[in-house]
Design a protein around this motif. Structure first.
Motif, PDB file in Angstrom:
ATOM      1  N   LEU A  77      -5.087  41.874  17.134  1.00  0.00           N
ATOM      2  CA  LEU A  77      -4.727  43.016  17.971  1.00  0.00           C
ATOM      3  C   LEU A  77      -5.168  44.319  17.319  1.00  0.00           C
ATOM      4  O   LEU A  77      -4.836  44.594  16.164  1.00  0.00           O
ATOM      5  N   THR A  78      -5.911  45.117  18.066  1.00  0.00           N
ATOM      6  CA  THR A  78      -6.335  46.425  17.580  1.00  0.00           C
ATOM      7  C   THR A  78      -5.324  47.486  18.005  1.00  0.00           C
ATOM      8  O   THR A  78      -4.423  47.231  18.811  1.00  0.00           O
ATOM      9  N   GLY A  79      -5.514  48.692  17.486  1.00  0.00           N
ATOM     10  CA  GLY A  79      -4.633  49.776  17.876  1.00  0.00           C
ATOM     11  C   GLY A  79      -4.699  50.079  19.357  1.00  0.00           C
ATOM     12  O   GLY A  79      -3.670  50.324  20.002  1.00  0.00           O
ATOM     13  N   THR A  80      -5.908  50.063  19.930  1.00  0.00           N
ATOM     14  CA  THR A  80      -6.008  50.340  21.362  1.00  0.00           C
ATOM     15  C   THR A  80      -5.407  49.211  22.199  1.00  0.00           C
ATOM     16  O   THR A  80      -4.879  49.466  23.277  1.00  0.00           O
ATOM     17  N   ASP A  81      -5.475  47.967  21.721  1.00  0.00           N
ATOM     18  CA  ASP A  81      -4.773  46.887  22.414  1.00  0.00           C
ATOM     19  C   ASP A  81      -3.280  47.181  22.505  1.00  0.00           C
ATOM     20  O   ASP A  81      -2.664  47.094  23.577  1.00  0.00           O
ATOM     21  N   ILE A  82      -2.705  47.531  21.354  1.00  0.00           N
ATOM     22  CA  ILE A  82      -1.249  47.668  21.257  1.00  0.00           C
ATOM     23  C   ILE A  82      -0.764  48.927  21.951  1.00  0.00           C
ATOM     24  O   ILE A  82       0.225  48.899  22.701  1.00  0.00           O
ATOM     25  N   TYR A  83      -1.459  50.035  21.722  1.00  0.00           N
ATOM     26  CA  TYR A  83      -0.931  51.332  22.132  1.00  0.00           C
ATOM     27  C   TYR A  83      -1.605  51.926  23.356  1.00  0.00           C
ATOM     28  O   TYR A  83      -1.225  52.994  23.810  1.00  0.00           O
ATOM     29  N   ARG A  84      -2.605  51.227  23.925  1.00  0.00           N
ATOM     30  CA  ARG A  84      -3.222  51.723  25.143  1.00  0.00           C
ATOM     31  C   ARG A  84      -3.399  50.617  26.172  1.00  0.00           C
ATOM     32  O   ARG A  84      -2.865  50.690  27.274  1.00  0.00           O
ATOM     33  N   PHE A  85      -4.151  49.571  25.823  1.00  0.00           N
ATOM     34  CA  PHE A  85      -4.567  48.618  26.846  1.00  0.00           C
ATOM     35  C   PHE A  85      -3.444  47.712  27.335  1.00  0.00           C
ATOM     36  O   PHE A  85      -3.557  47.149  28.426  1.00  0.00           O
ATOM     37  N   GLN A  86      -2.365  47.570  26.569  1.00  0.00           N
ATOM     38  CA  GLN A  86      -1.207  46.867  27.125  1.00  0.00           C
ATOM     39  C   GLN A  86      -0.689  47.572  28.371  1.00  0.00           C
ATOM     40  O   GLN A  86      -0.150  46.926  29.279  1.00  0.00           O
ATOM     41  N   GLN A  87      -0.873  48.903  28.399  1.00  0.00           N
ATOM     42  CA  GLN A  87      -0.400  49.693  29.541  1.00  0.00           C
ATOM     43  C   GLN A  87      -1.490  49.889  30.586  1.00  0.00           C
ATOM     44  O   GLN A  87      -1.229  49.791  31.790  1.00  0.00           O
ATOM     45  N   THR A  88      -2.724  50.155  30.171  1.00  0.00           N
ATOM     46  CA  THR A  88      -3.775  50.488  31.135  1.00  0.00           C
ATOM     47  C   THR A  88      -4.511  49.263  31.679  1.00  0.00           C
ATOM     48  O   THR A  88      -5.027  49.299  32.798  1.00  0.00           O
ATOM     49  N   HIS A  89      -4.586  48.194  30.901  1.00  0.00           N
ATOM     50  CA  HIS A  89      -5.247  46.960  31.329  1.00  0.00           C
ATOM     51  C   HIS A  89      -4.348  45.765  30.970  1.00  0.00           C
ATOM     52  O   HIS A  89      -4.723  44.893  30.176  1.00  0.00           O
ATOM     53  N   PRO A  90      -3.157  45.733  31.537  1.00  0.00           N
ATOM     54  CA  PRO A  90      -2.180  44.734  31.097  1.00  0.00           C
ATOM     55  C   PRO A  90      -2.586  43.293  31.392  1.00  0.00           C
ATOM     56  O   PRO A  90      -2.288  42.396  30.594  1.00  0.00           O
ATOM     57  N   GLU A  91      -3.262  43.045  32.499  1.00  0.00           N
ATOM     58  CA  GLU A  91      -3.572  41.663  32.867  1.00  0.00           C
ATOM     59  C   GLU A  91      -4.513  41.020  31.850  1.00  0.00           C
ATOM     60  O   GLU A  91      -4.243  39.926  31.324  1.00  0.00           O
ATOM     61  N   ALA A  92      -5.623  41.684  31.551  1.00  0.00           N
ATOM     62  CA  ALA A  92      -6.597  41.114  30.627  1.00  0.00           C
ATOM     63  C   ALA A  92      -6.040  41.048  29.206  1.00  0.00           C
ATOM     64  O   ALA A  92      -6.241  40.053  28.497  1.00  0.00           O
ATOM     65  N   THR A  93      -5.353  42.107  28.788  1.00  0.00           N
ATOM     66  CA  THR A  93      -4.803  42.132  27.430  1.00  0.00           C
ATOM     67  C   THR A  93      -3.759  41.048  27.262  1.00  0.00           C
ATOM     68  O   THR A  93      -3.756  40.297  26.273  1.00  0.00           O
ATOM     69  N   ARG A  94      -2.869  40.937  28.229  1.00  0.00           N
ATOM     70  CA  ARG A  94      -1.804  39.934  28.150  1.00  0.00           C
ATOM     71  C   ARG A  94      -2.381  38.517  28.235  1.00  0.00           C
ATOM     72  O   ARG A  94      -1.854  37.587  27.610  1.00  0.00           O
ATOM     73  N   TYR A  95      -3.451  38.350  29.001  1.00  0.00           N
ATOM     74  CA  TYR A  95      -4.069  37.025  29.090  1.00  0.00           C
ATOM     75  C   TYR A  95      -4.505  36.546  27.704  1.00  0.00           C
ATOM     76  O   TYR A  95      -4.214  35.419  27.310  1.00  0.00           O
ATOM     77  N   SER A  96      -5.208  37.391  26.976  1.00  0.00           N
ATOM     78  CA  SER A  96      -5.658  36.997  25.637  1.00  0.00           C
ATOM     79  C   SER A  96      -4.477  36.701  24.728  1.00  0.00           C
ATOM     80  O   SER A  96      -4.494  35.731  23.953  1.00  0.00           O
ATOM     81  N   MET A  97      -3.440  37.524  24.798  1.00  0.00           N
ATOM     82  CA  MET A  97      -2.273  37.324  23.952  1.00  0.00           C
ATOM     83  C   MET A  97      -1.553  36.027  24.302  1.00  0.00           C
ATOM     84  O   MET A  97      -1.091  35.290  23.424  1.00  0.00           O
ATOM     85  N   THR A  98      -1.485  35.712  25.590  1.00  0.00           N
ATOM     86  CA  THR A  98      -0.800  34.499  26.041  1.00  0.00           C
ATOM     87  C   THR A  98      -1.568  33.250  25.640  1.00  0.00           C
ATOM     88  O   THR A  98      -0.975  32.234  25.242  1.00  0.00           O
ATOM     89  N   GLU A  99      -2.884  33.301  25.726  1.00  0.00           N
ATOM     90  CA  GLU A  99      -3.694  32.133  25.402  1.00  0.00           C
ATOM     91  C   GLU A  99      -3.790  31.873  23.898  1.00  0.00           C
ATOM     92  O   GLU A  99      -4.073  30.746  23.481  1.00  0.00           O
TER      93      GLU A  99
END
Length: 325
Positions: A77-99
């Motif tokens: 997880l990068t900083g932008t994943d944690i502090y930006r893309f979880q909010q702005t691109h939640p579907e794709a970010t969460r997909y990677s985290m879930t898999e």
């Protein structure tokens, strides 16, 4: 063991993700693995996929899961994943985290900022740094402060320069900014600052050896970011014994520790100015900063990073009955 590392940053890039991928490949190779680095998943057989960046690598994760539905997967997880893309691109970010079978965070406060359902998969790996060959005598007529990193919004890159503008005339801080402008807007801002601010010296993008030389001669480093996943430049400063003044964001506190004395409220120019003055005028404060980074330095040794990386690899591969060979 064949390990594939995915990073969106191409060969030759100086982006942090590329540097992390190359360092991890080196550490994995030293441990007896056969790593390779690519920018997109290519369906080549692999024993393990490590994706750096949950959002930017999400399409590679999808392709990997289509090709290997139960294949071992680690997502860093990068900083932008944690502090930006979880909010702005939640579907794709969460997909990677879930898999992912395991998630890697690069500082010790990542768990505070991701959903609790992922906590049992989260592992912390502190990025390592090589010590400087030797500290150099500082320039006596100045109090050189280095700011290292590409100029962009996430870094709040000109905060130190702006803080230095209104220092008393007798003060000696001189801000040396190292890194290229991310876009034309940042280029214009940096050029304007250089014209108007005699305490600001923008060097642009420099080879790594020159960056390390500036670190070796500086009295202080400022990291002013508004978001960080765990900046490797902080690791480098700690290993070098270079005092740091840092914005009080989780990514900095998660590297330097909650008791470190060198924080200031993020984006607060006046507070940063006061910290710069203290560092210049109060030897005891500067020594406290130096002691603080020295105390954290063992966390950032290459052998510590290699051991942590191996623990994550072994944790992921164990359910699949594979051995660490």
């Amino acid at each position: 063991m064949h390990i594939t590392l995915i990073t969106p940053a191409p060969r030759g890039s100086r982006a942090g993700n590329r540097a992390t991928a190359e360092r991890w490949a080196h550490l994995l190779r030293a441990a007896g693995h056969r790593p390779r680095i690519i920018t997109e998943y290519d369906a080549e057989p692999t024993d393990l996929l490590v994706a750096l960046h949950a959002w930017r690598s999400s399409e590679s994760v999808r392709q990997y899961r289509a090709h290997a539905p139960t294949g071992p997967l680690i997502v860093a997880l990068t900083g932008t994943d944690i502090y930006r893309f979880q909010q702005t691109h939640p579907e794709a970010t969460r997909y990677s985290m879930t898999e992912a079978d395991a998630l890697i965070g690069l500082h010790e406060r990542v768990a505070d900022d991701i959903p609790k359902e992922f906590h049992n998969r989260l592992h912390t790996i502190f990025q390592s740094a090589q010590p400087l060959p030797r500290r150099q005598p500082p320039v006596q007529s100045r109090f050189d402060v280095v700011v290292i990193g590409h100029l962009r919004d996430e870094k709040d890159s000109l905060r130190a320069a702006r803080a230095a503008r209104e220092l008393p005339a007798e003060s000696r801080p001189n801000v040396i900014q190292l890194g290229r402008a991310h876009n034309e807007q940042w280029q214009a801002l940096a050029e304007q600052e250089a014209r108007e601010n005699p305490r600001f010296d923008w060097k642009g993008e420099l080879p790594r050896w020159q960056v390390r030389r500036h670190m070796a001669k500086a009295r202080l480093m400022v990291i002013s970011s508004v978001m960080e996943g765990g900046a490797n430049v902080v690791s480098e400063a700690c290993v070098a014994g270079l005092p740091v003044i840092a914005s009080d964001i989780p990514g900095n506190v998660g590297l330097l520790g909650p008791d470190y004395p060198g924080y200031y409220p993020v984006e607060d120019t006046g507070a940063l100015r006061r910290q710069l003055l203290r560092a210049e005028r109060e030897p005891a404060f500067l020594e406290a900063l130096r002691a603080g980074v020295d105390n954290r330095a063992p966390l950032f040794r290459p052998e510590a990073e290699q051991a942590a990386l191996e623990r994550v690899v072994n944790a992921v591969l164990h359910p699949y009955g594979k051995t660490d060979t």
